[in-house]
Scaffold this motif. Structure first.
Motif, PDB file in Angstrom:
ATOM      1  N   ASN A 738      42.755  49.472  52.106  1.00  0.00           N
ATOM      2  CA  ASN A 738      41.589  48.983  52.947  1.00  0.00           C
ATOM      3  C   ASN A 738      40.205  49.002  52.022  1.00  0.00           C
ATOM      4  O   ASN A 738      39.150  48.199  52.362  1.00  0.00           O
ATOM      5  N   VAL A 739      40.267  49.895  51.055  1.00  0.00           N
ATOM      6  CA  VAL A 739      38.823  50.017  50.507  1.00  0.00           C
ATOM      7  C   VAL A 739      39.192  50.028  48.614  1.00  0.00           C
ATOM      8  O   VAL A 739      40.248  50.809  48.387  1.00  0.00           O
ATOM      9  N   PHE A 740      38.281  49.461  48.157  1.00  0.00           N
ATOM     10  CA  PHE A 740      38.159  49.159  46.599  1.00  0.00           C
ATOM     11  C   PHE A 740      37.066  49.910  46.054  1.00  0.00           C
ATOM     12  O   PHE A 740      35.869  49.485  46.687  1.00  0.00           O
ATOM     13  N   ARG A 741      37.115  50.826  45.301  1.00  0.00           N
ATOM     14  CA  ARG A 741      35.960  51.566  44.844  1.00  0.00           C
ATOM     15  C   ARG A 741      36.200  51.858  43.397  1.00  0.00           C
ATOM     16  O   ARG A 741      37.033  52.263  42.838  1.00  0.00           O
ATOM     17  N   SER A 742      34.633  51.519  42.874  1.00  0.00           N
ATOM     18  CA  SER A 742      34.745  51.796  41.152  1.00  0.00           C
ATOM     19  C   SER A 742      33.420  52.139  40.837  1.00  0.00           C
ATOM     20  O   SER A 742      32.313  51.773  41.584  1.00  0.00           O
ATOM     21  N   GLU A 743      33.527  53.045  39.771  1.00  0.00           N
ATOM     22  CA  GLU A 743      32.151  53.265  38.961  1.00  0.00           C
ATOM     23  C   GLU A 743      31.435  51.813  38.375  1.00  0.00           C
ATOM     24  O   GLU A 743      32.394  51.081  37.972  1.00  0.00           O
ATOM     25  N   ALA A 744      30.310  51.615  38.479  1.00  0.00           N
ATOM     26  CA  ALA A 744      29.919  50.341  38.301  1.00  0.00           C
ATOM     27  C   ALA A 744      29.974  49.892  36.797  1.00  0.00           C
ATOM     28  O   ALA A 744      30.430  48.939  36.349  1.00  0.00           O
ATOM     29  N   PRO A 789      35.844  42.190  40.397  1.00  0.00           N
ATOM     30  CA  PRO A 789      37.317  41.657  40.586  1.00  0.00           C
ATOM     31  C   PRO A 789      37.638  41.900  41.776  1.00  0.00           C
ATOM     32  O   PRO A 789      37.787  42.956  42.362  1.00  0.00           O
ATOM     33  N   ARG A 790      38.443  40.856  42.822  1.00  0.00           N
ATOM     34  CA  ARG A 790      39.032  41.325  44.126  1.00  0.00           C
ATOM     35  C   ARG A 790      40.136  41.662  43.699  1.00  0.00           C
ATOM     36  O   ARG A 790      41.106  41.039  43.130  1.00  0.00           O
ATOM     37  N   PRO A 791      40.806  43.012  44.395  1.00  0.00           N
ATOM     38  CA  PRO A 791      42.018  43.249  44.206  1.00  0.00           C
ATOM     39  C   PRO A 791      43.053  42.636  44.927  1.00  0.00           C
ATOM     40  O   PRO A 791      42.725  41.962  45.947  1.00  0.00           O
ATOM     41  N   ALA A 792      44.237  42.742  44.720  1.00  0.00           N
ATOM     42  CA  ALA A 792      45.541  42.219  45.605  1.00  0.00           C
ATOM     43  C   ALA A 792      45.353  42.473  46.970  1.00  0.00           C
ATOM     44  O   ALA A 792      44.742  43.745  47.328  1.00  0.00           O
ATOM     45  N   GLY A 793      45.366  41.728  47.992  1.00  0.00           N
ATOM     46  CA  GLY A 793      45.291  42.097  49.493  1.00  0.00           C
ATOM     47  C   GLY A 793      43.828  42.024  50.027  1.00  0.00           C
ATOM     48  O   GLY A 793      43.711  42.167  51.150  1.00  0.00           O
ATOM     49  N   PHE A 794      42.921  41.508  49.352  1.00  0.00           N
ATOM     50  CA  PHE A 794      41.642  41.335  49.722  1.00  0.00           C
ATOM     51  C   PHE A 794      41.344  39.811  49.604  1.00  0.00           C
ATOM     52  O   PHE A 794      40.509  39.629  48.843  1.00  0.00           O
ATOM     53  N   THR A 878      27.637  53.045  42.000  1.00  0.00           N
ATOM     54  CA  THR A 878      29.140  52.842  42.339  1.00  0.00           C
ATOM     55  C   THR A 878      29.179  51.379  43.232  1.00  0.00           C
ATOM     56  O   THR A 878      28.319  50.821  43.605  1.00  0.00           O
ATOM     57  N   VAL A 879      30.321  50.854  43.249  1.00  0.00           N
ATOM     58  CA  VAL A 879      30.427  49.568  44.007  1.00  0.00           C
ATOM     59  C   VAL A 879      31.728  49.840  45.046  1.00  0.00           C
ATOM     60  O   VAL A 879      32.880  50.351  44.367  1.00  0.00           O
ATOM     61  N   THR A 880      31.657  49.531  46.256  1.00  0.00           N
ATOM     62  CA  THR A 880      32.669  49.798  47.306  1.00  0.00           C
ATOM     63  C   THR A 880      32.716  48.555  48.142  1.00  0.00           C
ATOM     64  O   THR A 880      31.780  47.962  48.693  1.00  0.00           O
ATOM     65  N   LEU A 881      33.895  47.941  48.220  1.00  0.00           N
ATOM     66  CA  LEU A 881      34.209  46.843  48.739  1.00  0.00           C
ATOM     67  C   LEU A 881      35.527  47.335  50.036  1.00  0.00           C
ATOM     68  O   LEU A 881      36.426  47.786  49.583  1.00  0.00           O
TER      69      LEU A 881
END
Length: 894
Positions: A738-744, A789-794, A878-881
């Motif tokens: 559901n959620v992709f989260r990463s340190e910038a 980058p968009r993860p798989a499933g997004f 941070t970045v959350t998609l």
């Protein structure tokens, strides 16, 4: 949606007035010790629903520089506040770096704004304008040097605005107070001649472009002057150059006592000169101590609504936060809820209110209105320090019936940057109408709180008195070590108010501590909300529970030690009594970075069952022919929707993440309910036959204000909307599907974009070594970017992009206002479109707020590129998609 989602238990019909009243009177607002109702002093506010005072005007929540840029404040915040009028600077005016009228007009008019005023003199950078001296004819060309400025401003509005007919030009701002014409005895003729020249210049520009007559406001004095006003109106009448709006300012506390007298003098001048009724706008009112404080604002609003004039909160700090009456990027403080409550009276008729004292500053005052179409009466009140006996007469049984429901909500001071959720219900009862009268006691010991009392016919379901606040403790009432209690005297007009009038500061030694006890009803999860102020940088405190370190409390930066906001922490507690302690050191010897925080109030909420809020239909804004229905007992108080009818609810959330949104409604047959969340449609399964239904969907919501709009083209009776965020919803946040989260700093960068280490005390997201890093120097050129980058499933679909971001950008100090700058980030989907997000100033480069940007992605996997070709974007931590919705929406027959 997970199959184990359960709708909160339906509210039960209370046995009668005694149960609800007893519960309400045992509650205290402001956290002071409860006392028996009989021991508390009372004041009486008398309301007569049978004595109309005219149509509700709704102009008293205007703002001066309340809007900063397109998207600052957010559209949901602006829509809910229902600002009908605002004053801004001229296009590219030099007085401030933001607040440009053309930049904000789209969001202003989209939110229902009516009149956009322009301070033409704000073309000048300095205050007082032009060094306080009237410009001359420096070029010796025979023309006054201010006239080309006036023409230029009018030309830009006439040619670049989508709504030039809705602008009102203000040629002169405070001409009596050091701005060119303070000496009326000797400068009267010059001012009047200049008014004539300015007036004609504006009209000439509009006429040249084939536009209707331009609207002009004046004279714009800093305070009321009977002599200047008399002379000005007589001259303007003779020249046929009367202002379309008459303007002056009422700023100080004393004006709460004098405005009505000034307004009466103004009306007498009009009458004496045989002039038409020229409307009034008090384009600046109130002091620092009034902004964001519900109990102060209601006093001003009641006074201006009583006179049926427009009025604008003064601009003391930042453009873009409704004059300190909204919080962060998308949030509500106590002032915002007061704005919304006032705006909710649109379409009603105001009625006579008699306070204990009229024209007395810092006393109980109120506004009352009746909407016979909705069968609802509303009283907004506040400003006193005692329980209030609201005595209501003139209740029409043909409208309300023999028995009425009464609901009271409380709106507290919560700091300028405080996250205020839905104001809680403190009284919920039924009352028998006798001789057209009822009396309701509103429990109150807080002069800074305001209350909304609503009267409707008996409803199918009553809202219960709120019970989630289990403890509220003023910081000054805790056991203090090496800290100082400060008295925030409300008579100091240039100070921000503290809850209960005091706060705790000088919290700057390793031994500084505030310790207090709380008693909680059950084993569970609790939210600790700390009302505090941090001076231009973030800070930290150690939270100890029963003497053991629990967690670090990380505060966001603020304008000053007294420009307060809220910081939230979740704590697990067992049933019984516990000792909580906030300390400036974790180990008792090493001072935490930024520990010198002003502490004001500690609130502890029981969220064991999740953060839940219920928004009843009778509190929704109805449009398109929707109306409240009382035709049947089991659906009394519902919103009757069909065709284009809509019901809009403004829901407030504590944090970004997944929430279950449930709409409870009744149908007479098959019907498809439509839901829009902040303008984005969400698909719900249809009700297949008649019955009462719950339609639920899990949606990722931003922190703060969310606009939920319901419609039912085939018909439905909507009871309410509920938002719920609990453990199950938070689990959805952590689900990588559901959620992709990463340190910038872990994301690809290009050009000058660079990783940098945040300063000590940052409230950002730390890595495994405890270091906070972000990415700066994004933008200011098309090649300086951060990519996601968009993860798989997004794949293609609807998303929320949440940036933990900082923006402390300011221009050089020009005058007394902090010259803050909004920053923008452009999010480009490779192979798709670009969306722009606005980030308002947040005080420090190592202090991070969440900014949520809605995205509609078109490609299956195009990378998201964050940048800004024209200027710098905010620093990103941070970045959350997140997918906008998750799970399977459900519609269940109840």
């Amino acid at each position: 949606m997970s199959s184990n989602l359960k709708r909160p238990r339906r509210r039960l019909k209370l046995a009668g007035p005694a149960a609800a009243t007893a519960a309400a009177l045992s509650l205290t607002v402001g956290g002071l010790a409860a006392q028996p109702a009989a021991a508390a002093p009372t004041e009486t506010l008398s309301v007569d629903l049978g004595q109309s005072t005219g149509d509700f005007r709704g102009g008293a929540t205007g703002t001066l520089y309340g809007l900063g840029d397109d998207g600052v404040p957010s559209q949901s915040v602006l829509n809910g506040a229902r600002i009908t009028n605002t004053s801004q600077k001229p296009p590219q005016g030099a007085q401030h770096p933001n607040g440009d009228a053309l930049d904000v007009e789209s969001s202003f008019f989209a939110a229902g704004g009516k009149d956009l005023y322009v301070y033409i003199q704000d073309e000048y950078p300095d205050w007082a304008y032009n060094g306080g001296k009237r410009p001359s004819d420096a070029n010796s060309d025979g023309e006054w040097d201010y006239l080309p400025i006036i023409r230029s401003v009018a030309e830009k509005i006439a040619t670049q605005s989508e709504h030039p007919e809705n602008y009102i030009f203000i040629p002169f701002n405070e001409p009596d107070a050091g701005n060119w014409y303070p000496d009326w005895a000797n400068q009267k003729d010059q001012f009047l001649a200049d008014w004539s020249a300015a007036y004609q210049a504006i009209q000439d520009v509009y006429a040249a472009h084939g536009l209707p007559k331009a609207k002009i406001g004046g004279p714009g004095d800093a305070w009321w002057h009977q002599d200047r006003s008399t002379d000005f109106l007589a001259f303007a009448k003779e020249k046929n150059q009367l202002p379309d709006v008459f303007i002056w300012h009422e700023l100080g506390t004393s004006n709460l006592a004098t405005f009505r007298g000034h307004f009466a003098e103004y009306k007498q001048i009009l009458s004496a000169q045989g002039l038409p009724d020229i409307p009034v706008n008090i384009t600046e009112y109130g002091m620092l101590r009034d902004m964001g404080v519900p109990g102060q604002l209601v006093q001003w609003m009641s006074m201006f609504e009583d006179a049926k004039v427009d009025a604008q909160t003064a601009y003391w700090n930042y453009a873009g936060n409704l004059s300190d009456n909204s919080s962060r990027n998308n949030g509500a403080n106590g002032g915002w809820w007061m704005f919304k409550w006032y705006g909710d009276l649109t379409g009603s008729t105001t009625v006579k209110v008699t306070p204990p004292q009229l024209n007395a500053p810092d006393t109980l005052q109120g506004i009352a209105a009746v909407d016979t179409a909705k069968k609802k009466a509303t009283v907004l009140l506040g400003g006193g320090s005692s329980d209030v006996n609201v005595s209501v007469a003139g209740i029409d049984k043909n409208v309300f019936g023999n028995s009425v429901d009464v609901r009271v909500r409380a709106d507290r001071l919560n700091g300028a940057e405080g996250a205020s959720l839905q104001p809680p219900v403190i009284v919920s009862t039924q009352a028998r109408v006798k001789d057209g009268k009822i009396a309701v006691t509103v429990p109150n010991n807080d002069r800074y709180s305001a209350y909304r009392l609503e009267i409707t016919p008996a409803q199918a379901e009553q809202q219960p008195v709120a019970s989630d606040l289990v403890n509220s403790t003023e910081a000054e009432n805790t056991n203090l070590t090496d800290a100082t209690v400060y008295n925030q005297d409300p008579s100091r007009e240039w100070s921000f108010m503290a809850s209960a009038g005091k706060d705790v500061g000088s919290f700057n030694r390793s031994t500084s501590a505030a310790t207090w006890e709380v008693t909680v009803p059950r084993n569970g999860t609790y939210r600790l909300s700390v009302l505090a102020g941090a001076n231009q940088r973030p800070g930290q405190h150690a939270l100890l529970v029963d003497g053991t370190f629990n967690q670090l409390i990380k505060y966001s930066a603020g304008l000053s030690w007294t420009y307060r906001g809220t910081t939230e922490a979740t704590v697990a507690l067992t049933a019984g009594t516990h000792t909580l302690s906030l300390r400036a050191s974790k180990d008792g010897s090493t001072l935490l970075p930024g520990a010198d925080i002003t502490l004001d109030r500690f609130d502890l909420f029981d969220i064991t069952g999740g953060e839940q809020a219920v928004y009843p239909a009778d509190e929704a804004r109805l449009a398109g022919g929707a109306q409240l229905s009382y035709a049947k007992k089991d659906t009394a108080g519902t919103a009757q929707l069909s065709g284009n009818g809509t019901a809009t609810f403004f829901a407030s959330t504590a944090e970004p993440g997944y929430y279950d949104i449930t709409t409870h409604y009744t149908t007479s047959g098959a019907s498809a309910l439509k839901l829009a969340v902040n303008g984005r449609p969400v698909t719900l399964p249809a009700a297949t036959r008649s019955g009462t239904w719950d339609s639920a969907v899990r949606v990722f919501l931003p922190q703060g204000i969310n606009e939920l709009t319901v419609s039912a083209p085939s018909g439905a009776l909507v009871h309410d909307i509920t938002t719920l965020r609990g453990a199950d919803q938070k689990n959805a946040d952590s689900d990588a599907s559901n959620v992709f989260r990463s340190e910038a700093e872990a994301l690809p960068r290009a050009g000058a974009a660079a990783v940098q280490t945040a300063g000590p005390g940052s409230n950002g997201s730390a890595d495994a070594a405890g270091v906070v890093r972000d990415v700066g120097y994004i933008g200011n050129g098309a090649g300086n970017t951060l990519s996601v980058p968009r993860p798989a499933g997004f794949g293609a679909g609807e998303y929320q992009l949440v940036l933990g971001a900082a923006n402390a950008d300011k221009s050089a100090a020009i005058n007394y206002n902090p010259q803050v700058i909004s920053r923008f980030v452009d999010v480009t989907e490779q192979g798709g479109s670009t969306v722009r997000g606005a980030m308002r100033h947040n005080y420090a480069w190592n202090s991070y707020w969440d900014k949520t940007i809605p995205l509609s992605l078109d490609t299956d996997g195009g990378t998201l590129v964050l940048g800004n070709a024209r200027a710098y974007a905010p620093n990103i931590d941070t970045v959350t998609l997140a997918k906008f919705t998750t799970g399977t929406p459900t519609t269940v027959r109840k």
